[in-house]
Motif scaffolding. Structure first.
Motif, short mmCIF file in Angstrom:
data_model
loop_
_atom_site.label_atom_id
_atom_site.label_comp_id
_atom_site.label_asym_id
_atom_site.label_seq_id
_atom_site.Cartn_x
_atom_site.Cartn_y
_atom_site.Cartn_z
N VAL A 176 44.61 41.49 35.76
CA VAL A 176 43.77 40.63 36.60
C VAL A 176 42.53 40.20 35.81
O VAL A 176 41.72 41.04 35.40
CB VAL A 176 43.36 41.35 37.90
N SER A 178 39.01 38.34 35.87
CA SER A 178 37.96 37.81 36.75
C SER A 178 37.61 36.41 36.30
O SER A 178 37.90 36.00 35.16
CB SER A 178 36.72 38.70 36.69
N GLY A 224 39.09 37.80 45.86
CA GLY A 224 37.85 38.51 45.60
C GLY A 224 37.66 38.94 44.16
O GLY A 224 36.61 39.48 43.82
N VAL A 225 38.67 38.69 43.30
CA VAL A 225 38.56 39.12 41.92
C VAL A 225 38.77 37.96 40.96
O VAL A 225 37.89 37.58 40.20
CB VAL A 225 39.59 40.24 41.60
N GLY A 226 39.99 37.37 40.97
CA GLY A 226 40.28 36.29 40.03
C GLY A 226 41.76 35.94 40.03
O GLY A 226 42.34 35.74 41.10
N ARG A 228 45.86 36.43 37.96
CA ARG A 228 46.73 37.13 37.03
C ARG A 228 48.01 36.32 36.85
O ARG A 228 48.39 35.52 37.71
CB ARG A 228 47.08 38.52 37.55
#
Length: 234
Positions: A176, A178, A224-226, A228
């Motif tokens: 993952v 960001s 909420g993160v990014g 992948r």
């Protein structure tokens, strides 16, 4: 034989601004050309072969977005849009048409030069130290040497940023990234614009490589993160 200066094409019909930018750019070692309208910009881009195009949104003849779409037919030069419009939707339109970054007027010429330098320092081909010549992910084939992408045997026309973004993501399937890390890896450590550019370019990339962009197979969102790149496809 000396090192060739990086070439910057400035497209704007404000003569005072163009003269100001010429002073700053040439002082910083850039070779600059200019155009004051859309049709001339396209002709000059073909002749001058710039590494960076600074392109005003509002132009006589053809507006900046029309010019940008035409530029993307024959050059992968970095394009930095100048806009007096502050609305987010207008910036999204420019990025979606293939711009790499934007600056809202009024701006500092020093900031513009810094943005240009940051673009030219961006790691190419995803900043992967040893890109394999070709990798296949389901129906997606990424050729690192030729910087081409094929989807089910058909070549997808990606911009330089879209290709670099794909190379970063696909270099570590399942990892993952960001938005801030993608900005650092693709746009460079010196980039200080909005991380919203990541979302726009991911959306553009999905439209070109995903069978169904609204239900992506390859580039997945981690809320909420990014983002992948998937480990499995289909």
């Amino acid at each position: 034989m000396g090192i060739r200066a990086n070439r910057v094409l400035v497209v704007d019909d404000e003569r005072n601004l163009v003269n100001l930018l010429r002073g700053y750019l040439e002082r910083e070692g850039f070779e600059m050309s200019e155009a004051a309208d859309g049709p001339t910009a396209i002709e000059e881009a073909r002749r001058f072969s710039p590494e960076v195009v600074v392109l005003d949104w509002m132009l006589p003849g053809r507006d900046g977005v029309e010019v940008l779409r035409e530029l993307r037919r024959f050059t992968d030069a970095y394009v930095l849009m100048l806009t007096a419009r502050s609305e987010e939707t207008d910036r999204i339109v420019g990025l979606s048409a293939g711009a790499d970054d934007y600056v809202t007027k009024p701006f500092s010429p020093d900031e513009l030069v810094a943005r240009i330098r940051a673009m030219l320092r961006r790691p190419r081909a995803g900043d992967v130290e040893q890109d394999p010549p070709s990798e296949q992910f389901g129906g997606l084939v990424v050729d690192g040497d030729g910087r081409t992408v094929k989807v089910e045997g058909e070549e997808a026309e990606l911009t330089a940023i879209e290709f670099d973004l794909l190379r970063v993501l696909s270099s570590r399937p399942g990892f993952v990234f960001s938005r801030s890390r993608l900005l650092e890896r693709v746009w460079g450590e010196d980039y200080y614009g909005s991380d919203h550019v990541v979302d726009v370019h991911v959306a553009n990339l999905r439209r070109k490589i995903e069978p169904t962009p609204s239900a992506p197979v390859y580039v997945q969102t981690v809320r909420g993160v990014g983002y992948r790149f998937a480990r499995e496809y289909g």
